[in-house]
Structures are given as structure tokens and as C-alpha cells.
Design a protein around this motif. Sequence first.
Motif, PDB file in Angstrom:
ATOM      1  N   GLN A  18       0.856  -1.178   0.000  1.00  0.00           N
ATOM      2  CA  GLN A  18       0.000   0.000   0.000  1.00  0.00           C
ATOM      3  C   GLN A  18       0.893   1.228   0.000  1.00  0.00           C
ATOM      4  OE1 GLN A  18      -2.918   1.150   3.098  1.00  0.00           O
ATOM      5  NE2 GLN A  18      -3.913  -0.730   2.423  1.00  0.00           N
ATOM      6  N   THR A  53      -8.516   9.100  -4.412  1.00  0.00           N
ATOM      7  CA  THR A  53      -9.039   7.925  -5.101  1.00  0.00           C
ATOM      8  C   THR A  53      -8.068   6.779  -4.876  1.00  0.00           C
ATOM      9  OG1 THR A  53      -7.929   8.512  -7.140  1.00  0.00           O
ATOM     10  CG2 THR A  53     -10.229   9.166  -6.954  1.00  0.00           C
ATOM     11  N   VAL A  54      -8.574   5.588  -5.075  1.00  0.00           N
ATOM     12  CA  VAL A  54      -7.717   4.411  -4.919  1.00  0.00           C
ATOM     13  C   VAL A  54      -7.423   3.868  -6.308  1.00  0.00           C
ATOM     14  CG1 VAL A  54      -7.484   2.145  -3.888  1.00  0.00           C
ATOM     15  CG2 VAL A  54      -8.846   3.878  -2.756  1.00  0.00           C
ATOM     16  N   GLU A  55      -6.139   3.649  -6.616  1.00  0.00           N
ATOM     17  CA  GLU A  55      -5.765   3.064  -7.900  1.00  0.00           C
ATOM     18  C   GLU A  55      -4.915   1.833  -7.628  1.00  0.00           C
ATOM     19  OE1 GLU A  55      -6.923   4.145 -10.613  1.00  0.00           O
ATOM     20  OE2 GLU A  55      -7.565   6.188 -10.142  1.00  0.00           O
ATOM     21  N   GLN A  56      -4.968   0.875  -8.561  1.00  0.00           N
ATOM     22  CA  GLN A  56      -4.133  -0.309  -8.406  1.00  0.00           C
ATOM     23  C   GLN A  56      -3.305  -0.510  -9.664  1.00  0.00           C
ATOM     24  OE1 GLN A  56      -7.357  -2.520  -7.071  1.00  0.00           O
ATOM     25  NE2 GLN A  56      -6.591  -2.731  -5.006  1.00  0.00           N
ATOM     26  N   THR A  65      -1.299  -0.892  -4.243  1.00  0.00           N
ATOM     27  CA  THR A  65      -2.563  -0.186  -4.057  1.00  0.00           C
ATOM     28  C   THR A  65      -2.200   1.232  -3.666  1.00  0.00           C
ATOM     29  OG1 THR A  65      -3.624  -2.188  -3.289  1.00  0.00           O
ATOM     30  CG2 THR A  65      -4.711  -0.115  -2.777  1.00  0.00           C
ATOM     31  N   PHE A  67      -3.047   5.164  -2.803  1.00  0.00           N
ATOM     32  CA  PHE A  67      -4.015   6.191  -2.411  1.00  0.00           C
ATOM     33  C   PHE A  67      -3.564   7.497  -3.034  1.00  0.00           C
ATOM     34  CE2 PHE A  67      -6.949   4.305   0.578  1.00  0.00           C
ATOM     35  CZ  PHE A  67      -6.339   3.095   0.832  1.00  0.00           C
TER      36      PHE A  67
ATOM     37  N   THR B  35      -4.292  -4.624   6.136  1.00  0.00           N
ATOM     38  CA  THR B  35      -4.069  -5.111   4.785  1.00  0.00           C
ATOM     39  C   THR B  35      -3.585  -6.549   4.884  1.00  0.00           C
ATOM     40  OG1 THR B  35      -1.992  -3.942   4.944  1.00  0.00           O
ATOM     41  CG2 THR B  35      -3.625  -3.059   3.415  1.00  0.00           C
ATOM     42  N   PHE B  75     -12.206   1.352   0.057  1.00  0.00           N
ATOM     43  CA  PHE B  75     -12.385   1.588  -1.366  1.00  0.00           C
ATOM     44  C   PHE B  75     -11.438   0.732  -2.205  1.00  0.00           C
ATOM     45  CE2 PHE B  75     -14.858   5.436  -0.565  1.00  0.00           C
ATOM     46  CZ  PHE B  75     -15.785   5.310  -1.575  1.00  0.00           C
ATOM     47  N   GLN B  76     -10.364   0.203  -1.571  1.00  0.00           N
ATOM     48  CA  GLN B  76      -9.448  -0.612  -2.356  1.00  0.00           C
ATOM     49  C   GLN B  76     -10.002  -2.012  -2.598  1.00  0.00           C
ATOM     50  OE1 GLN B  76      -5.930  -1.787  -0.055  1.00  0.00           O
ATOM     51  NE2 GLN B  76      -6.668  -0.394   1.510  1.00  0.00           N
ATOM     52  N   LYS B  78     -12.553  -4.883  -3.928  1.00  0.00           N
ATOM     53  CA  LYS B  78     -13.428  -4.973  -5.101  1.00  0.00           C
ATOM     54  C   LYS B  78     -14.673  -5.788  -4.778  1.00  0.00           C
ATOM     55  CE  LYS B  78     -10.674  -3.967  -9.071  1.00  0.00           C
ATOM     56  NZ  LYS B  78      -9.300  -3.771  -8.586  1.00  0.00           N
ATOM     57  N   ILE B 102     -13.858  14.068   1.464  1.00  0.00           N
ATOM     58  CA  ILE B 102     -12.664  13.362   0.991  1.00  0.00           C
ATOM     59  C   ILE B 102     -12.990  12.235   0.012  1.00  0.00           C
ATOM     60  CG2 ILE B 102     -12.612  11.774   2.955  1.00  0.00           C
ATOM     61  CD1 ILE B 102      -9.375  12.679   2.454  1.00  0.00           C
ATOM     62  N   SER B 105     -13.876  12.237  -4.980  1.00  0.00           N
ATOM     63  CA  SER B 105     -13.281  11.718  -6.216  1.00  0.00           C
ATOM     64  C   SER B 105     -13.470  10.221  -6.340  1.00  0.00           C
ATOM     65  CB  SER B 105     -11.802  12.057  -6.277  1.00  0.00           C
ATOM     66  OG  SER B 105     -11.632  13.267  -6.933  1.00  0.00           O
ATOM     67  N   SER B 106     -13.365   9.515  -5.209  1.00  0.00           N
ATOM     68  CA  SER B 106     -13.561   8.072  -5.257  1.00  0.00           C
ATOM     69  C   SER B 106     -14.967   7.747  -5.743  1.00  0.00           C
ATOM     70  CB  SER B 106     -13.349   7.474  -3.873  1.00  0.00           C
ATOM     71  OG  SER B 106     -12.094   7.847  -3.385  1.00  0.00           O
ATOM     72  N   LEU B 107     -15.945   8.528  -5.252  1.00  0.00           N
ATOM     73  CA  LEU B 107     -17.327   8.266  -5.651  1.00  0.00           C
ATOM     74  C   LEU B 107     -17.570   8.644  -7.109  1.00  0.00           C
ATOM     75  CD1 LEU B 107     -19.231   9.414  -2.453  1.00  0.00           C
ATOM     76  CD2 LEU B 107     -18.972   7.107  -3.290  1.00  0.00           C
ATOM     77  N   LYS B 109     -15.439   8.512  -9.402  1.00  0.00           N
ATOM     78  CA  LYS B 109     -14.813   7.449 -10.186  1.00  0.00           C
ATOM     79  C   LYS B 109     -15.765   6.254 -10.282  1.00  0.00           C
ATOM     80  CE  LYS B 109     -10.896   4.431  -9.888  1.00  0.00           C
ATOM     81  NZ  LYS B 109     -10.028   3.899  -8.837  1.00  0.00           N
TER      82      LYS B 109
END
Lengths: 189, 874
Positions: A18, A53-56, A65, A67, B35, B75-76, B78, B102, B105-107, B109
Amino acid sequence: MGFSKLASWLGLKKKEAQIIVVGLDNSGKTTILNRLKPDNEQRHDIVPTIGFTVEQFQTKSLKFTAFDMSGQGRYRNLWEAYYQDCNGIVFVIDSCDRLRLAVAKDELDLLLENEHIRNRRIPILFFANKMDKRDAMSSVKCSAVLGLEEIRDKPWHICASNALTGEGLDEGLSWFADQVKEVINSKRK
Amino acid sequence: MMKRDKKEDDNGGLNPFSYLEKTSVLQEGRRFNETPINPRTCCHILTKILYLLNQGEHIGTTEATETFFAMTKLFQSKDVTLRRLVYLGIKEMANIAEDVIIVTSSLTKDMTGKEDQFRGPAIRALCRITDTTMLQSIERYMKQAIVDKVHAVSSAALTSSLHLARQSPDVVKRWVNEAQEAVNSDNIMVQYHALGLLFHIRKNDKLAVTKLVSKFSRHSLKSPYAYCLLIRIACKLLEEEGAGSDSPMFEFLESCLRHKSEMVIYEAAHAIVNMKHTTAKELAPAVSVLQLFCSSPKPTLRFAAVRTLNKVSMKHPAAVTACNLDLENMITDVNRSIATLAITTLLKTGSESSVDRLMKQISSFMSEISDEFKIVVVQAIRSLCLKFPRKHSVMMNFLSSMLRDEGGFEYKKAIVDTIIGIIEENQEAKEAGLAHLCEFIEDCEHTVLATRILHLLGREGPRTPQPNKYIRFIYNRVILENAAVRAAAVSALAKFGAHCEDLLPSIVVLLQRSELDTDDEVRDRATFYLNILRQKQKALNSAYILNGLQVSIVGLERALHQYTLEPSETPFDLKTVPLAVQPTQEMKTAAVAGEIAAPKATEKIAASRQDIYAEQLSRVPELANVGPLFKSSNLPIELTESETEYNVRCVKHTFPHHIVFQYDCINTLNDQVLENVTVQMESADGFEVVRYIPAPKLPYDQPGTCYTLVSLPDDPTAVTGTFSCTLKFLVKDCDPNTGETDEEGYEDEYVLEDVEIVVADHVQRVMKPNFGASWEEVGAENELEDTYALSSMKTLEEAVKNVIQFMGMQPCERSDKVPEGKSSHTLYLGGVYRGGHDVLVRSKLALTENGVTMQITVRSTDSSAAEVIARAVG
């Protein structure tokens, strides 16, 4: 479950890490991450991030992962909520924005002094982004302005990059992946 | 597996979440940070958090923010279930946690992503956390989502837009084109939601709404839900316009009665029967549709139909008579709710002869229906009693047997209300009713009802032929009940002692026993009443026992607070406290005729209206030394025609030696700003204007207030007069768009209608629960008597109404209701004259050939007050 544990022990399955991507607004964090994803998942419209946002994405040996934090002033104080359990930090600098390099340095100092970062050996990768622009500063100059030499207890690396073409990203990332893997392994032991 | 089953059995199928503890659940929330994420565990924890939030558990901002940020890490993942729970979590926490922005942007997306399962919930969550300033940045995505081809996404965006329209209407208005496109969707839900949004955007523009309805009523919508909404909109329009059956809207409603969907048919019928001005002819098709539904095999339709018919039967009993046969068949319906409604409807429409039969039928299954429907039955009985007073004995017996049955508070309250109502309307039913209530309080678990009944017994009991039989019931309460009921019982006992001399010695003995009660309030009351009763003075009895405190509670509180702030040598005078405003007769009748729930709110407002005025006036420094407010006139008087340039309404406030006229002004010209606004007043009747208090500035469409202070003439009997009024002000032109005003202005004036001061302005209505005792208390010292011939009055009712209105006094002993078929009547009026003098009026009215003859006797503690009141009618 059993199989995946075995696979990871044999080193067949990629390790997961992460990381957190920070930097001032308009420095290119989202664009860099976008570039790192497979071609078919890349987006063409990049808008300013609000919040995060979360990107992978993956390298040869690691599954990241990331952030992707917003760099706008009003959201910077929210970065620290994600420090605690990250295995690495990517700090993106707009190498053309000489004026705000001082602001970037302030943010970096704050980051380094955070209680969750201070005493950990956590790798930091700096991207001196937008190297393609004519008035861009070199990575050496950036590191001098940011005073990177003073960071002694953490591995760090700076490289110039161009997120639009992807130039410089692989170089930085391969260093970063090695460091992160080392940190994760040392933690496991 | 076996083990788990056994455990569940032990718990008896209890809610697994019922023993959750907030701190430990929030502690578990930290596991979101781990994690890799374990979706199963996280789902479970999130469910617990959601459960706690929905149970109303309070979570502090810091805790909530911490949990919220931990949640954002999810959010990570799936995992679809987990992610959808996260969206729910965000919505629930949106108002508790800080920095919820906060996740924007995640939403965004997720709402533009590939996974359809995420898109709808993400839109809903995003709209919850977005405020007006942030809305601009997601506007583009919302527009796209509204016209999205996935129905769930489009519906989510439309409904969320409706919610957003509440806080940022201007932004949502710009989405009208997208909404328009969504109306054409072939999905029934999307069409319905889109129409809803479209209407909401245009609802303030009447013309646009009319167009909307006529457009969609012509080319048919696919969705029955959208149709129902359209019917409601059309109905609202019809009501606003007051249009009749010739309007195209009404034609549309009627055409909906022939729609293929039952939902639409019912909605249209419901709308038509609920309209204010419908004639029997217009009603007929709607009622016949409902009649058809009555024999439908679907219970929902039967229920809807009979429920609507039940409502209609209050307003148009004749129209429902046609369905009587169908309703009779429904009495034996297996669904008890339907049967109850059918019977109560029949009770309302049926004749007096059928009452006994129907009542018997109801009692056969009374025990099988829920409280809610029992209340419906009780209300039906109440209206029956008003209609057929002679049937009261059947009803009373029925009600009392219902009182004895099991039932919740609301149900018992409805019964008690009904019995009290019947007692007040019908003197003959009084004794039987009181007896039933006495029996009820012997075993009553609701303190509120017990105290209420005890108060009623104290008021009505002493005046029955045999007051002594109630004493036992009341004294039992003193022995057996909790403190609140004991206190009420003590007060009731004292009233018997004060009114019936032969019972006095026994009452004194009973009260003495309460002097040693464990509760302060009970002891204090007993001691207080004993001391008064031992004086054996009628006046004292009347003032302190039979008639309670008549000041407004809020006013008393404020006056006492003021007194403690500025201590003075003079003792506190109760006469300076404003009196409680009695709800006027019109309000009461409205309360009976209308729905039961609605008038409660209005009564509350009316009671505190004067207190609000007093508060307002006390904030004007120029009016500080006019003394305490005595009375404010009831409804504001319009001094301008509607739709003129300026709207002015006047409220009169009466003070001991002054009258303050409060003018509420509205400037309806958007290109003018008025400054220094006053109302100039002139009078020839000896009134003198002391001072004008201007409204400094009156911008467009913002109410402003100016005052005029008038002193009353020295002659205490000169109390009425007429004023001519003129609105004076300085006009400054301004730009309607920017609001910038010119530097220079000019003087202007505007003539208003005249304002009158009448006798009623000097009198406050006061209810004397025991008029006879008060009459004796005031005494004959300042008694005046006069006889008038009221030639313009044709009936006693009319005379009574006018006399009450002229004098502005409160009818006591329910003497404002003239029994039918009598040619003479006595009206008792109570009030307090300006300055705190009690005024009582006994007016004997007789019907003669040329109008009504009235002999009026006025008693007052002040001679000039008596004189003013006696002359009021003449």
C-alpha cells in the motif's frame, strides 16, 4: 485460502503493497498513476482530485494499491489519515513551479515530522515531474531546494519524469519496488 | 453446524445485534485499516455500525470521523457487497463525521466506472456529501448520469437531484433538459422519477406546470406511477385555480378513471372525491369506480375503496348511500380492517334506525381489530352522537365497554375525548358519562387521562343533583395513586367543598388527611385549599378554587423574570401579567369539523401569539414605558387592497393608557426602496398621537414594521374612535437586478383605509368556569342594567353571535349554544377590562315579532368599565 498462502510463500503470487501518492495540486499525481495502469484502463480526461481515489497497478514483482491524495490546499491536512499503514510514499513535484517549491518543502517537512512517519524506515520516491517543459528545473536542483540530503533515516530517490509520455517513471518505480519489498520482508520477519 | 443451531434456539431467535456496545463496535472499526482487507469481517463490522446508527445511537464527531476515515480505506476492495455497505456507511455518516468530502473523487470514479452495481449507490452517496459549493464540480457527471441508459443509474441520479434541489435549487434547475430526456425513457421508474424532478424544478412557475400537465396528459405516459403523480399535480392546480369540472385538468382526471391500471384509476377517484368543490354529478363516476373496487377480489383494492368512501361520507353522505349495499356485504369481510371501515362508513350514511343493528355488529369483532381501527370506530361514534343526540345511551354503553377493554394510550384517549365531547354537547348524557369516567379512573394506568378526568369531575360534578356520589371515586385516587393524580384529586375535592356547602365539613376532613402527604405539591395544594375553605367566603372560593389562574403562562414567566431583574419596593402585581387568550369559537368549530390532528397545532400557535407580540414590542425601546401589554387584536386588518404597490396590515395592541398600532408593511415594487416609513394617523375623538416609530428601510419584498403610539382620552368612558391613516415615506429608486439605490430620494405618501378602535379592543376574553360563583364574587356594587331591541336580528343564534363579537368577551357555561326551538335564552359572558378589571355580563335574550329583545346586566369591579360594556351594543 490455503492455496494462495502457499503460493505467496513460494513467491509465486505477487506481494501487495500500500502506498500513498502526495504532492501539491497540479503536480501530476493522478496523471502519473494513470500512466502506470495497463493501456486499456487508462483514462483521457484527468480532472483535479477531490479528496482521494484508490488506484491499483503492478510492477514485475509487486502489486501496488495507491491512495492518490488530492493536492489542493484544503485537503492537504487529510493526508495524514492515510500515513499509518502505508509501505511507501511517492512525492510528486512540479519542477516548473519554482515559486511554490517552498510550499512543497513545507508540506514535505510536515510529512516527515508526522508521528506515523518519523520513526519508520519508509522509502520515499520523488518525481520531479514535467521535465519536458522548457523551464523545468533539474532533479538535482529540486533536491537541493527541498533539502533532501537532510533525510538520513529513510531511503529516498529522486528522478525527473514526464507523466504524459511515461519517461522516467519506470526508472523511479523499479528502485521504489525494490525498497518497498525490502521493507515488507523485514516486517514479516 | 449443529452447535450453531442449538445456540440460536437458546437465544429464542433474538436479534443478534441487540447487545451491541458502541465503543467496542467502533474499536472493531479499526480493522478496516488492515491489509489485506478481509471482506467478510469488514461487512459484518459495517453492518453493526449501520445498525447502531439506525438505532439512534449518538456517535461523537471525533469517533465518527475516525471510523469514517478507516472506512474510506475499504475503497481498495473490489468486493461488491462490502463496497455497497461502504456507500451506505458514507450516507449515514455524512452529517456526523468531518471532512466527508474526501470521498468525492472516489465516488465520482465509481459512478462513471464500469461496474453498474456501484454506480447507483455511488451517486446517492455522492449527493449526500456534496454541498452547494462543491456541486459545480460534479454537475457534469450528474447530467450524464440522469440520461444514462442503465435504469438504476438514471433513477438514482434523478432522485438524488430531487434531494439536492432542496439545498441548491439553482444548480438543479439547469438539469431540466436532461430530466426532459429521461421522461421519455421506456422504464416505468425512470419516467416517474424524471417527471417528479421536472415538476419540482418548475413548481413555482404555475404556467409551466399547467403546460407540463397538459403536455403529458395528451401523449400518454407509460408508467402508472408517473400517471399518479400527474394526477396529484393536476389536482393541486385545480385547487389553486378553484376551477370547476369544465377545466381540461378535470377532464384529464375523469379520463384517468378509464385507465387500464387499477392504481391510476384509484388515484383519480381519490383525487376527485377529495377536491374541495365537487358537485354530486362530478362525484358520481368516481364513487361508482370505488363501488366496483368494493367487490374486487384483491383485499388492497377493497381496503383502499372503503377507506376513501369512509372519508367521503363525512362530506357527501348522500353520494355514498349508493354504495350501501356493497358496504353491507363487506361487514362480513375476512379482513377486519375492511369490515371496520365498512361499518363506520355505514354508521355515517345510515339512518337512525340502523344504528342499533350496526353497533351490535361492530361489538362482535371489536376484540379482533387493532387500536388504530378502534380509534376510527370511536370517531365514527362521536360524529354519530352529534347527529343523533337521542341515541346517546346506546353509544355511552358501548364506549364504556370499550373503555374496559385492553388498549393503548391513544385508543383510551380517543374514547375519553369522545365521552367528554358528548358530555359537553349533550346535557342529558352528562350523568351517565361522568359515571363511566369515574369507573374508568378506578383502574387507569395513564396519568394524563386520570388527571384530565379528575379536572372534569371537579368542574362538572359539584353541579350535578347528587355531588356526593363522586367524592368516593375522587378520594380513592388520593389513597391509591401517584403524586400527579393525587394532586389533581385534591384540587377536585376542593372544588366540591367550595361549591356545595353541605359537603364542606366532610371535604375539610378529607383534605386534612392530605396535609401529611409525602409529595410537596399534594401537601401544598391541600394546605392552600383548606385555609381558603375555612374562611367560608364565597368571593375567595370563587377566585382561588373554582376559577383557576387566567394569565398566560409564558407572560407570567417573563413578568416574574423581569421583576427579579429589577427589584422594587412595590409587590408584584398579577394584574400586569397578560391574560391567556381564549381560543375563539370559530377555531373550536373548525377543530370539530376538520381532521382531529390538524387543529392542535393551530391552537398552540394561537395561544402563544400574544406572547410573541409582547416579545416583539418589548424590543422597541420607544415603547418601553407604556406598561404591560394588555391585549393584541386577533387577526391583522388589511389596510390595502391585495396586489397594490404596498401591502399594509395593522395589529392593535392595547396598553393601560395607550394603544399601539403595529403596521406590517411590504413593498411590492422591485425598483424602489422606501426609507423612514411611518403611518400618519388623525382622529377627531380625543385620541392623541404621541409618537411615530418609523421603519428605517423597506426593501423590495421584505416585511418591515412601523409603530404609532396613541394615548387614550382622559375620559374613561370615551374608548371608541376612528382614525384616517396615511403611509408616508421617502422613495429611492433602485436597480432591480443589482439592488443599487440612487443617492437622492423624494417624499411620497399613500392613503390607507381607516382604522377603528372598538370596545372589543379593551376587553380580553376570559373563561369563567363557574359563572355563578364569579357573579357573586364581583357583587352588585357597579351593576348596570339596560334593555335593547335588536330589530335587525332575526334569530337568537344571530343575536348571540353579534353580542359576543361586539363585546369581545368569552361565553361561559356553553351559553353561546342556543337550544333548538326555544324563544328565550340567557347568555353569560366573562372578560377582563383594560386595567385588569373583571367584567361579567348576563344577557337575557327573547325572540319577539320584530327582532330580538335583550336585557343586559353588567357587573364589574370598575364603574367605568361597566358603563363602557353596557353601552357597547347600543
